[in-house]
Design an enzyme around this catalytic site. Structure first.
Site, PDB file in Angstrom:
ATOM      1  N   SER A  68      54.306  39.869  87.348  1.00 21.51           N
ATOM      2  CA  SER A  68      53.382  39.749  86.354  1.00 21.51           C
ATOM      3  C   SER A  68      51.860  39.738  87.153  1.00 21.51           C
ATOM      4  O   SER A  68      50.775  39.999  86.279  1.00 21.51           O
ATOM      5  CB  SER A  68      53.572  38.300  85.866  1.00 21.51           C
ATOM      6  N   GLY A 102      57.820  38.880  85.710  1.00 21.41           N
ATOM      7  CA  GLY A 102      59.217  37.941  85.855  1.00 21.41           C
ATOM      8  C   GLY A 102      60.145  38.635  87.001  1.00 21.41           C
ATOM      9  O   GLY A 102      60.924  37.958  87.183  1.00 21.41           O
ATOM     10  N   ASN A 157      57.847  35.117  92.223  1.00 24.37           N
ATOM     11  CA  ASN A 157      59.242  34.542  91.000  1.00 24.37           C
ATOM     12  C   ASN A 157      60.225  34.290  92.050  1.00 24.37           C
ATOM     13  O   ASN A 157      60.829  33.028  91.749  1.00 24.37           O
ATOM     14  CB  ASN A 157      59.386  35.545  90.272  1.00 24.37           C
ATOM     15  N   ASP A 194      47.572  28.669  82.316  1.00 24.80           N
ATOM     16  CA  ASP A 194      49.051  28.373  83.322  1.00 24.80           C
ATOM     17  C   ASP A 194      48.810  27.881  84.637  1.00 24.80           C
ATOM     18  O   ASP A 194      49.554  27.701  85.329  1.00 24.80           O
ATOM     19  CB  ASP A 194      49.991  29.245  83.122  1.00 24.80           C
ATOM     20  N   HIS A 207      48.166  32.916  86.756  1.00 23.79           N
ATOM     21  CA  HIS A 207      47.846  34.388  86.487  1.00 23.79           C
ATOM     22  C   HIS A 207      46.433  34.738  86.132  1.00 23.79           C
ATOM     23  O   HIS A 207      45.820  33.851  85.652  1.00 23.79           O
ATOM     24  CB  HIS A 207      48.569  34.757  85.276  1.00 23.79           C
TER      25      HIS A 207
END
Length: 177
Positions: A6, A43, A72, A153, A156
């Protein structure tokens, strides 16, 4: 070709605003005429990248591949040995096609504990040294310090950070292209 997660896929933004879409112009400014293929998927883990890599190499036949994978894995608490094995396998596959490979250092937040975060961070320089692969810095270390550049979040980059990332990446990648 960028094989990432991502952080390179432009998480929750139009792909045209993501740094890989801006990268070829930034490289052009530095005298490198490069077409950028963004093969990143939000992801993705190192295992996902390993599974997709042979098909991507066959489809795109890139001159160079930037590996931006592993975040991840770390965020999901995967054993670092598995991530390291996957990165080594990807580098072997890429190098066996006479394609240049560059890897980006990945770090995870400190809330995973000092031991795990250190074990995870240590993967990248060790793999880079063993495979003679250039290792470039993790751009998120600069992004995370600017709240206006980070999504709510906390993980990001926002669209406002994308031009800076593209310029940073062009500067880092230029010597290897």
């Amino acid at each position: 070709m960028i094989l990432g997660d991502s952080l390179s896929a432009g998480y929750r933004m139009p792909i045209e605003q993501a740094w890989p879409s801006l990268l070829s112009d930034k490289l052009s400014e530095k005298g490198k005429n490069v077409t950028v293929i963004n093969a990143s998927i939000s992801g993705d883990t190192s295992g996902n990248g390993l599974a997709r890599l042979p098909g991507l190499l066959k489809q795109h036949t890139p001159d160079s591949v930037l590996l931006e994978l592993g975040a991840n894995d770390g965020l999901r608490g995967f054993p670092p040995q598995g991530t390291e094995k996957n990165l080594r396998q990807m580098i072997d596959i890429i190098q066996n096609t006479n394609t240049k490979v560059i890897m980006m250092q990945i770090r995870i937040p400190p809330n995973y504990g000092k031991r795990y975060t250190q074990m995870f961070s240590d993967i990248y320089p060790r793999v880079a040294k063993a495979t003679q692969t250039p290792l470039i810095p993790f751009f998120m270390e600069k992004i995370i310090t600017k709240s206006e550049w980070v999504k709510k979040d906390g993980m990001h980059p926002r669209k406002e950070a994308q031009p800076w990332i593209a310029n940073f990446m062009a500067t880092q990648l230029q010597p290897f292209l």
